[in-house]
Enzyme design. Structure first.
Site, PDB file in Angstrom:
ATOM      1  N   GLY A 188       0.759  -1.263   0.001  1.00 13.35           N
ATOM      2  CA  GLY A 188       0.010  -0.040   0.079  1.00 13.35           C
ATOM      3  C   GLY A 188       0.692   1.387   0.063  1.00 13.35           C
ATOM      4  O   GLY A 188       0.285   2.588   0.247  1.00 13.35           O
ATOM      5  N   GLY A 204       4.192   2.744  -2.204  1.00 16.93           N
ATOM      6  CA  GLY A 204       5.204   2.728  -3.128  1.00 16.93           C
ATOM      7  C   GLY A 204       5.950   4.169  -3.157  1.00 16.93           C
ATOM      8  O   GLY A 204       6.682   4.645  -2.283  1.00 16.93           O
ATOM      9  N   THR A 254      14.104  -6.429  -4.100  1.00 22.99           N
ATOM     10  CA  THR A 254      15.287  -6.797  -4.797  1.00 22.99           C
ATOM     11  C   THR A 254      16.387  -7.763  -4.345  1.00 22.99           C
ATOM     12  O   THR A 254      16.887  -7.073  -3.027  1.00 22.99           O
ATOM     13  CB  THR A 254      15.899  -5.757  -5.850  1.00 22.99           C
ATOM     14  OG1 THR A 254      14.909  -5.008  -6.457  1.00 22.99           O
ATOM     15  CG2 THR A 254      16.969  -6.262  -6.706  1.00 22.99           C
ATOM     16  N   GLN A 305      17.161   7.111 -44.836  1.00 21.14           N
ATOM     17  CA  GLN A 305      17.197   8.325 -44.146  1.00 21.14           C
ATOM     18  C   GLN A 305      16.261   8.228 -42.682  1.00 21.14           C
ATOM     19  O   GLN A 305      16.571   8.515 -41.641  1.00 21.14           O
ATOM     20  CB  GLN A 305      16.505   9.633 -44.686  1.00 21.14           C
ATOM     21  CG  GLN A 305      16.865  10.986 -43.877  1.00 21.14           C
ATOM     22  CD  GLN A 305      16.320  11.986 -44.751  1.00 21.14           C
ATOM     23  OE1 GLN A 305      15.134  11.942 -45.138  1.00 21.14           O
ATOM     24  NE2 GLN A 305      17.370  13.009 -44.981  1.00 21.14           N
ATOM     25  N   GLN A 349      12.427  -1.400 -33.094  1.00 17.36           N
ATOM     26  CA  GLN A 349      11.836  -1.005 -34.232  1.00 17.36           C
ATOM     27  C   GLN A 349      12.722  -1.091 -35.714  1.00 17.36           C
ATOM     28  O   GLN A 349      12.339  -1.520 -36.659  1.00 17.36           O
ATOM     29  CB  GLN A 349      11.270   0.425 -34.175  1.00 17.36           C
ATOM     30  CG  GLN A 349      10.526   0.848 -35.618  1.00 17.36           C
ATOM     31  CD  GLN A 349       9.087   0.312 -35.458  1.00 17.36           C
ATOM     32  OE1 GLN A 349       8.451  -0.112 -34.496  1.00 17.36           O
ATOM     33  NE2 GLN A 349       8.492   0.245 -36.676  1.00 17.36           N
ATOM     34  N   GLY A 392      10.775  -7.424 -37.200  1.00 20.92           N
ATOM     35  CA  GLY A 392      10.286  -8.568 -36.614  1.00 20.92           C
ATOM     36  C   GLY A 392      11.189  -9.113 -35.902  1.00 20.92           C
ATOM     37  O   GLY A 392      11.073  -9.981 -34.819  1.00 20.92           O
ATOM     38  N   GLU A 399      12.925   3.286  -7.497  1.00 24.55           N
ATOM     39  CA  GLU A 399      13.984   4.533  -6.590  1.00 24.55           C
ATOM     40  C   GLU A 399      13.162   5.660  -6.976  1.00 24.55           C
ATOM     41  O   GLU A 399      13.750   6.726  -7.430  1.00 24.55           O
ATOM     42  CB  GLU A 399      15.245   4.248  -7.436  1.00 24.55           C
ATOM     43  CG  GLU A 399      16.379   4.763  -6.481  1.00 24.55           C
ATOM     44  CD  GLU A 399      16.607   3.492  -5.665  1.00 24.55           C
ATOM     45  OE1 GLU A 399      17.375   3.419  -4.531  1.00 24.55           O
ATOM     46  OE2 GLU A 399      16.152   2.412  -5.883  1.00 24.55           O
ATOM     47  N   THR A 434       9.372   6.960  -8.811  1.00 24.22           N
ATOM     48  CA  THR A 434       8.889   6.934 -10.134  1.00 24.22           C
ATOM     49  C   THR A 434       9.206   8.168 -11.003  1.00 24.22           C
ATOM     50  O   THR A 434       9.461   9.268 -10.301  1.00 24.22           O
ATOM     51  CB  THR A 434       7.398   6.773  -9.949  1.00 24.22           C
ATOM     52  OG1 THR A 434       6.725   8.303  -9.829  1.00 24.22           O
ATOM     53  CG2 THR A 434       6.810   5.651  -9.610  1.00 24.22           C
TER      54      THR A 434
END
Length: 379
Positions: free
Chosen positions: A127, A129, A156, A278, A336, A340, A363, A365
């Site tokens: 509850g 962060g 972590t 380009q 991108q 694919g 650390e 947002t």
């Protein structure tokens, strides 16, 4: 212009070689396995990198923050999960240096090197962060002990770590104004339970768990620093840890950019390398620009920290905000450029994109970073 010493450059060269030869070739398998790899811990321990943030007088390498960031940058280029494992040890190390009494520094901190310990930092809760002051974990004093009860999340290095720095309320009425204290808790203490490893979008080879505290008794001698000062120690620690997280973003962006650049030179379409189009050139130009701008902000913040400059919170937030936002943009563009091919795990850019996302979240947002920056410039 950011300049580095010969010693810092030598460290960077050593870690770059380590990352390329020992980490990058394993990163895909570690990600697919989705668990903290013991071989990574052995590798980083063998090079004493888990104690790079600690001074030499307590068994550490004594690296300044600039050198720490150079290490993290090179490892993040190869694998974000390996880098965050090391970075979180750094957060814990900086917290201990900020919080520990002289006696604790003499008796507790040297054990990290002597016993090759991992130390996890436990602030977030289900509850709370960004609202760190909203934490609910309690620490009630009973004689020479405190009794801790509550739950921490997003821990972590949770599981592999032997020690846990736990922030808890000692005065619920005061909260961030003198009501939060810090405690060093052993993983094997009665009442400590660890949840299963979380299934994450990215950083899959980094251990992340919930920590449950059921009437865990902690000696008052292992309350870190003064009672009620835990939140102040956290804020001080962010001055170092936010540039470190910014460096994770920088390294991930560089790794993805380097790979996409090489791919664009080799991949042919319409009879020539796609790097000659380009549209691809403009993407690569934007990526390079964002990386160089991020580098300047990251190492400005690190070198200001090393020099003991004022307004560190502001500059740390600038670096964290820009570098991690850049990481998300650059890694997405790398995917991108590969088209694919970038979407499958045969190539590392999809992993780098997944790893980059959380750097905008932990650390503090990036929305919180904007709040900090706005408060500073508006007074």
């Amino acid at each position: 212009m950011i300049q580095f010493t010969e010693e810092q450059l030598a460290v960077r060269t050593m870690v770059r070689d380590l990352a390329r030869k020992a980490i990058a070739p394993r990163a895909r398998a570690w990600d697919e396995h989705g668990q903290f790899p013991d071989e990574l811990r052995r590798l980083l321990t063998a090079h004493d990198l888990f104690v790079m943030c600690l001074p030499e007088d307590v068994g550490g390498l004594g690296f300044d923050l600039t050198t720490q960031c150079l290490v993290l940058e090179e490892i993040a280029k190869a694998d974000g999960a390996a880098a965050v494992t090391l970075q979180d040890q750094g957060t814990s190390s900086h917290f201990l240096l900020n919080a520990c009494t002289p006696e604790q520094r003499r008796t507790l901190v040297p054990q990290i090197r002597a016993r090759q310990l991992l130390v996890a930092f436990c602030l977030s809760e289900p509850g709370s962060g960004s609202d760190a002051g909203g934490l609910q974990t309690r620490a009630v004093r009973e004689g020479d002990e405190y009794v801790l009860r509550g739950q921490k999340t997003w821990v972590t290095n949770g599981g592999p770590a032997e020690w846990y720095i736990v922030l808890a309320l000692t005065d619920p009425d005061k909260r961030t104004r003198g009501g939060i204290s810090a405690f060093l808790v052993d993983r094997d203490a009665p009442g400590v339970q660890l949840g299963p490893p979380m299934k994450k979008m990215g950083l899959r080879a980094s251990a992340t768990v919930d920590l449950f505290l059921e009437d865990v008794r902690v000696s008052a001698a292992r309350r870190l620093g003064a009672e009620g000062q835990g939140f102040a120690y956290v804020m001080k620690t962010f001055e170092a840890s936010r540039p470190q997280v910014a460096t994770l973003g920088l390294g991930l962006a560089e790794g993805a950019y380097d790979y996409a650049l090489g791919y664009a030179k080799e991949r042919h379409a319409f009879g020539k390398p796609i790097a000659e189009f380009q549209a691809i050139q403009f993407m690569l130009a934007d990526m390079a620009t964002q990386i160089e701008a991020a580098r300047l902000l990251v190492y400005q913040a690190a070198q200001m920290f090393d020099a003991g400059a004022p307004d560190l919170t502001y500059y740390a937030s600038l670096a964290k905000l820009f570098a991690t936002d850049a990481a998300m943009r650059v890694t997405t563009d790398a995917v991108q450029i590969l088209g694919g091919a970038g979407y499958v795990n045969e190539h590392p850019v999809e992993r780098m994109m997944r790893d980059a996302k959380v750097t905008q979240i932990f650390e503090g947002t990036n929305q919180i970073q904007r709040v900090i920056i706005a408060r500073h410039i508006l007074g």
